[in-house]
Design a protein around this motif. Sequence first.
Motif, PDB file in Angstrom:
ATOM      1  N   LEU A  79       0.816  -1.210   0.000  1.00  0.00           N
ATOM      2  CA  LEU A  79       0.000   0.000   0.000  1.00  0.00           C
ATOM      3  C   LEU A  79       0.850   1.261   0.000  1.00  0.00           C
ATOM      4  CD1 LEU A  79      -2.718   1.445   0.226  1.00  0.00           C
ATOM      5  CD2 LEU A  79      -2.607   1.117   2.704  1.00  0.00           C
ATOM      6  N   THR A 102     -10.113   2.658  -6.941  1.00  0.00           N
ATOM      7  CA  THR A 102      -9.439   1.763  -6.010  1.00  0.00           C
ATOM      8  C   THR A 102     -10.404   0.642  -5.640  1.00  0.00           C
ATOM      9  OG1 THR A 102      -8.210   1.662  -3.925  1.00  0.00           O
ATOM     10  CG2 THR A 102     -10.099   3.148  -3.999  1.00  0.00           C
ATOM     11  N   GLU A 135     -10.899  -3.097  -0.429  1.00  0.00           N
ATOM     12  CA  GLU A 135      -9.957  -3.826   0.404  1.00  0.00           C
ATOM     13  C   GLU A 135      -8.685  -3.037   0.720  1.00  0.00           C
ATOM     14  OE1 GLU A 135     -12.766  -6.377  -1.574  1.00  0.00           O
ATOM     15  OE2 GLU A 135     -11.297  -4.971  -2.402  1.00  0.00           O
ATOM     16  N   THR A 136      -8.333  -2.068  -0.113  1.00  0.00           N
ATOM     17  CA  THR A 136      -7.066  -1.357   0.087  1.00  0.00           C
ATOM     18  C   THR A 136      -7.098  -0.399   1.272  1.00  0.00           C
ATOM     19  OG1 THR A 136      -7.659   0.477  -1.367  1.00  0.00           O
ATOM     20  CG2 THR A 136      -6.607  -1.443  -2.393  1.00  0.00           C
ATOM     21  N   LEU A 171      -7.742   2.668   0.914  1.00  0.00           N
ATOM     22  CA  LEU A 171      -7.197   3.912   0.387  1.00  0.00           C
ATOM     23  C   LEU A 171      -8.234   5.027   0.297  1.00  0.00           C
ATOM     24  CD1 LEU A 171      -4.490   4.970  -0.835  1.00  0.00           C
ATOM     25  CD2 LEU A 171      -5.392   4.340  -3.078  1.00  0.00           C
ATOM     26  N   THR A 218      -0.143  -4.705  -4.619  1.00  0.00           N
ATOM     27  CA  THR A 218      -1.438  -4.069  -4.551  1.00  0.00           C
ATOM     28  C   THR A 218      -1.770  -3.495  -5.918  1.00  0.00           C
ATOM     29  OG1 THR A 218      -1.052  -3.481  -2.259  1.00  0.00           O
ATOM     30  CG2 THR A 218      -2.822  -2.334  -3.381  1.00  0.00           C
ATOM     31  N   PHE A 234      -4.483  -1.324  -8.037  1.00  0.00           N
ATOM     32  CA  PHE A 234      -5.594  -0.417  -7.762  1.00  0.00           C
ATOM     33  C   PHE A 234      -6.519  -0.215  -8.942  1.00  0.00           C
ATOM     34  CE2 PHE A 234      -2.679   0.710  -4.413  1.00  0.00           C
ATOM     35  CZ  PHE A 234      -3.529   0.809  -3.340  1.00  0.00           C
TER      36      PHE A 234
END
Length: 278
Positions: free
Chosen positions: A207, A230, A233-234, A236, A268, A270
């Motif tokens: 991340l 995005t 789950e991230t 962000l 990761t 995105f």
Amino acid sequence: MQTSQIEIVPFGPDHLEAAVALSRQAGWPHRTEDWQLALALSDGMVAVEDGRIVGTVLVTPYKGDCATINMVIVDEAMRGRGLGRKLMDAALLAAGDRPLRLVATTAGLPLYQKLGFHETGTVLQHQGLAGEIAAPAETEAATDADVAGIAQLDRLAFGADREGLLSYLAGVGEFAVTRRDDRISGFACLRPFGRGEVIGPVVGAGLGEARKLIEHFIAKRPGQFLRVDTTAETGLSPWLAEHGLAHVGGGITMKKPLVHDAADPTTTTFALASQALG
């Protein structure tokens, strides 16, 4: 009038203006140039009724690895008549035996489920006027010599060979990279799209690295309209909102059949293929 009177034909240059109008009717921001990019990489079909374009669908193949289905649009006056199913049947035929991916709206979800697609996650679309942010020291502009390395890293993260897409994006936009031990460890792309520009795809070894790559382009565009897609789950989403890119919607990622995720667990990703095209 029944959908049996509607013909599905290959997407030709003379269909472009009508396709742009359909996407605007659906509330999508695609410009003519955005459609042209998608068409350059895709097999397209349109639904025609009495000479009028009433539906579109694109199939974007990534060699033999997989394909994505994009730009599934049905004229609002034609909805509820089975035209979406007819367009999807044409798309499935064009895709052949490749595994398939798409991003669904809530309205389209029941149809895709009937066709054997399975939910795999949620896309969160963020956009707005970028705030001011310091440029990270860890990133740098990519060179032409980096495209092959970017494609190799993307293949590991996405699980399919998108070299053609990435080469095309390098011609219409720009890439930033991070390096580790003289190798590319992450990348992000910035290109014109819709009301401004979109950052994506983005791939980073975790991340923190992915966020630095997004920061690279936010720092270059203070006060400009940017979009970033995005996944939930991230985590962000709150960070993007803090920097002027509000959460404005999204979609549901789906696959048919369920495809083994070839991504490295430390990577990761995105932006999915569908977002890369739209």
